[in-house]
Structures are given as C-alpha cells and as structure tokens.
Scaffold this motif. Structure first.
Motif, PDB file in Angstrom:
ATOM      1  N   PRO A  43     -10.950  19.404  13.253  1.00 12.17           N
ATOM      2  CA  PRO A  43     -11.514  20.744  13.408  1.00 12.17           C
ATOM      3  C   PRO A  43     -10.550  21.793  12.865  1.00 12.17           C
ATOM      4  N   ASP A  44     -10.919  23.054  12.993  1.00 12.02           N
ATOM      5  CA  ASP A  44     -10.078  24.164  12.548  1.00 12.02           C
ATOM      6  C   ASP A  44      -8.762  24.122  13.315  1.00 12.02           C
ATOM      7  N   PRO A  77      -7.180  14.776   0.713  1.00 15.75           N
ATOM      8  CA  PRO A  77      -8.579  15.126   0.979  1.00 15.75           C
ATOM      9  C   PRO A  77      -8.828  15.344   2.472  1.00 15.75           C
ATOM     10  N   VAL A  78      -9.576  16.378   2.794  1.00 15.38           N
ATOM     11  CA  VAL A  78      -9.784  16.723   4.203  1.00 15.38           C
ATOM     12  C   VAL A  78     -11.219  17.169   4.434  1.00 15.38           C
ATOM     13  N   VAL A  79     -11.797  16.643   5.505  1.00 13.61           N
ATOM     14  CA  VAL A  79     -13.101  17.085   5.986  1.00 13.61           C
ATOM     15  C   VAL A  79     -12.847  17.987   7.185  1.00 13.61           C
ATOM     16  N   GLY A  80     -12.988  19.291   6.989  1.00 19.19           N
ATOM     17  CA  GLY A  80     -12.815  20.240   8.079  1.00 19.19           C
ATOM     18  C   GLY A  80     -14.121  20.420   8.836  1.00 19.19           C
ATOM     19  N   LEU A  81     -14.040  20.509  10.155  1.00 20.68           N
ATOM     20  CA  LEU A  81     -15.217  20.652  11.015  1.00 20.68           C
ATOM     21  C   LEU A  81     -15.251  22.072  11.559  1.00 20.68           C
ATOM     22  N   PHE A  82     -16.181  22.878  11.068  1.00 20.73           N
ATOM     23  CA  PHE A  82     -16.184  24.304  11.377  1.00 20.73           C
ATOM     24  C   PHE A  82     -17.545  24.751  11.894  1.00 20.73           C
ATOM     25  N   ALA A  83     -17.526  25.365  13.067  1.00 18.48           N
ATOM     26  CA  ALA A  83     -18.722  26.024  13.597  1.00 18.48           C
ATOM     27  C   ALA A  83     -18.365  27.323  14.298  1.00 18.48           C
ATOM     28  N   THR A  84     -17.205  27.377  14.925  1.00 20.11           N
ATOM     29  CA  THR A  84     -16.824  28.586  15.664  1.00 20.11           C
ATOM     30  C   THR A  84     -16.013  29.560  14.833  1.00 20.11           C
ATOM     31  N   THR A  85     -15.457  29.093  13.710  1.00 23.86           N
ATOM     32  CA  THR A  85     -14.754  29.979  12.784  1.00 23.86           C
ATOM     33  C   THR A  85     -15.330  29.807  11.387  1.00 23.86           C
TER      34      THR A  85
END
Length: 357
Positions: free
Chosen positions: A267-268, A281-289
């Motif tokens: 996540p962030d 390589p990165v999979v960022g998980l974003f919903a609140t920012t």
C-alpha cells in the motif's frame, strides 16, 4: 524586493525530516543539484529513521534530528551549525516542528513552497516561494526547488547506497531464489486506513506461487499491528510459500530485499517509494491517497488505483473538484481494491524480463 538567489551556491541546506517515502522522492533533487554544481556542499537535516535508510548517500553531509528529543534536539543542531551560514536553505518540510527548527539556522535566503502548496503556514517562515505548480506529484514538488535555483537537468537518478552487510541480511533470509516481496502495512497513524486485507494478499501470494513458483517475502516493522497482519496472512497460505521477514532486517536490509525482488506489492508506504528509487517493479495499492500525487513515480502505470471510486463512494464528491492531496479517511476504502486487479498488474510486470544492469 525579492531576496536574491545564489548564482553558484557553495553550501546548501536541505531541511526534510520525514518520511521514508518522501526522503526517497527527494533524492533526485539532491542529485540534480550535484550535477549542476559538482562541488557544492549539501547538508541535509533529516530524521533519525530516515537517516538510517539514506546513510552513505554520496556527497551529502547529514545532520540527524530525533523528534523524540523535541526542543532540546533542535538546540543541539543550532549549536552544531551556529558557525555555518548557508547560501540557501531549502525548507522542504511542511510542519510546524520543521519551521521552528529552521529559525535557528543561518542562511542568505530561505526557500519554501508557494502559498497554494504550503501547509502549517510554512510560507511564513521563508523569503522566496516556489512558482505555482498545481496538481504536482510530491517528487516534482521537490524538484521545483532545484528549478528555482536554475537547475535545467531534472532527470531522475538515485544511486542509493546498499552496503554489503545489508545484502548479506537479505541473502540470509532468501537465498538466491527469486521472490515476490509484500510489505502489507503502512505506518500506524490515526485514521490512516491505507492497509489492504489479509485475504487479498493471500490470493496474490497463492497466485505468485502456483503461476510462477515465486515464494513471497513478508516485510515490515515488528509492531503488534504488523505481526497480526502477518499471522492473518500466514493462516490463509501454505507455510512453504512464505518467508517471514517482519522485523528481521535493518532499513538497509529492507532496501537490499527490495532491490533483489522480482516485484514489490504494498500500500501507500515507504517500500513503494524505495522500490521506485531502485527501479524494482512495484504494484502500489491506492484508494485513500491519490497516486497521481503520491504514487511510485516511475511505476504509476502499475498502480491499482481506486482513489477516484473511493472519493465518489465515501466523500460523495467528484475527484476532479477535490482539493489536491485530500485523503479518503474511511476504513472501508481499501476494500474497493480487488485481488484480480492486483494479480493482473502482477502478471503484467512478471511478463517483462527484469533488467539487472
């Protein structure tokens, strides 16, 4: 009359205390300043934990401030630097604590954010403001300091130092086999709500193992919150597919783990920006920012972005009309991220060969 900017600065002060992701995003600005003026001295006043991550950064003299020391720690820094007069102070921390610390530093000119971007009245503590840059990513906001000073080459380089001892930490945990790295938790803060579900992470871990034969390294701090998350994930996975590195490395050791990972999922939080700095390589998980402001800069196309949906669902607003940088502080926002979306991003990254150069 505007305070003049130095044409050829000899000694610059960077004031940025926190956080891990932010200091990673600031390094390209330091590198741009060094390219423009190869002989320039750069003194960076930085937080204790952040220093442990960046220690050894070439061409930078660090002055460490531990926020636990409060005003006494500030006074110690003022005494340490009382004979130093900087050509410019780059006030890059928008916090009252940092602004108070800046008052005891000597500089020919103090540079800070423009009023539209400034928080906590930071623009009151400086003499020159950045040019407006609406809807800027955090990394670009930092680079604006270099641009104001006349830097033309804003290409991105990091060159973060990873000592052999840190590489050894990583190898003792993982051996030589490739792996997926998951850092499931962001830092514990009031109403932070950035963490995804254990069930979602378990689905990604299971997919990485069955589809690619990749074990997953779980990383994070040895806090009750992160230990509990790791235990929840473990209960949902086969033991042989997990390597538990929660609380098992230094920050430099974590940097080495990220550097050697095939892909990072998080996540962030600091690790997405550490991966970005290392070009992992990165999979960022974003919903609140908003990842357009705070996502992993070079890997924004690989972010699972549910921020617009979260804004509509929990704030009942149009994302385009929202104040830039506003967060969605709702405990259910991260549940908008689906495991299949994360797996699709992971598949896309794993289909590309890793450049080890």
């Amino acid at each position: 009359m505007k305070h003049p900017l130095p044409a050829h600065p000899e000694h610059l002060c960077v004031l940025r205390l926190s956080a891990l992701g932010d200091v990673c995003n600031l390094v390209p600005t330091v590198r741009a300043l060094q390219r423009q003026w190869p002989g320039v001295r750069i003194t960076w006043i930085i937080g204790k934990g952040e220093h442990s991550l960046l220690a050894g950064l070439s061409g930078v003299e660090f002055v460490v401030y531990d926020k636990a020391t409060g005003l006494a720690g500030m006074r110690a820094i003022w005494r340490q630097l009382r004979e130093t007069r900087f050509d410019a102070l780059l006030h890059m921390q928008q916090a009252v604590r940092a602004s108070v610390l800046s008052l005891g530093l000597k500089a020919r000119v103090r540079i800070g954010y423009d009023p539209a971007r400034a928080k906590d009245k930071q623009h009151w503590f400086v003499q020159r403001h950045l040019a407006p840059h609406p809807r800027a990513h955090v990394l670009d906001s930092f680079m604006d300091f270099a641009r104001l000073l006349g830097v033309q080459d804003s290409s991105l380089t990091w060159d973060l130092p990873i000592p052999e001892a840190a590489v050894g930490e990583a190898r003792r945990l993982t051996g030589e086999a490739p792996y997926l790295l998951i850092s499931p938790c962001s830092s514990a803060r009031l109403r932070n709500f950035r963490n995804w579900s254990a069930e979602g992470f378990a689905a990604v871990i299971d997919h990485a193992w069955h589809q690619y034969g990749l074990k997953t390294v779980l990383t994070g701090s040895d806090t009750p919150q992160e230990r509990e998350m790791a235990e929840q994930i473990r209960r949902l996975c086969q033991d042989e597919v997990l390597i538990d590195a929660i609380g098992a490395t230094s920050l430099k050791g974590l940097l080495a783990l990220i550097d050697r990972a095939r892909v990072v999922v998080a996540p962030d939080s600091g690790p997405v920006h550490m991966a970005n700095a290392l070009d992992t390589p990165v999979v960022g998980l974003f919903a609140t920012t908003n990842p357009e402001r705070a996502g992993p800069y070079r890997w924004r196309d690989s972010v699972v972005n549910r921020y617009p949906e979260a804004v509509r669902t929990y704030l009942n607003k149009d994302p385009e009309a929202l104040e830039w940088g506003q967060r969605v502080r709702h405990p259910d926002a991260m549940s908008l991220i689906r495991a299949e979306d994360v797996i699709a991003r992971l598949d896309a990254l794993l289909s590309e060969p890793r450049n080890e150069a």
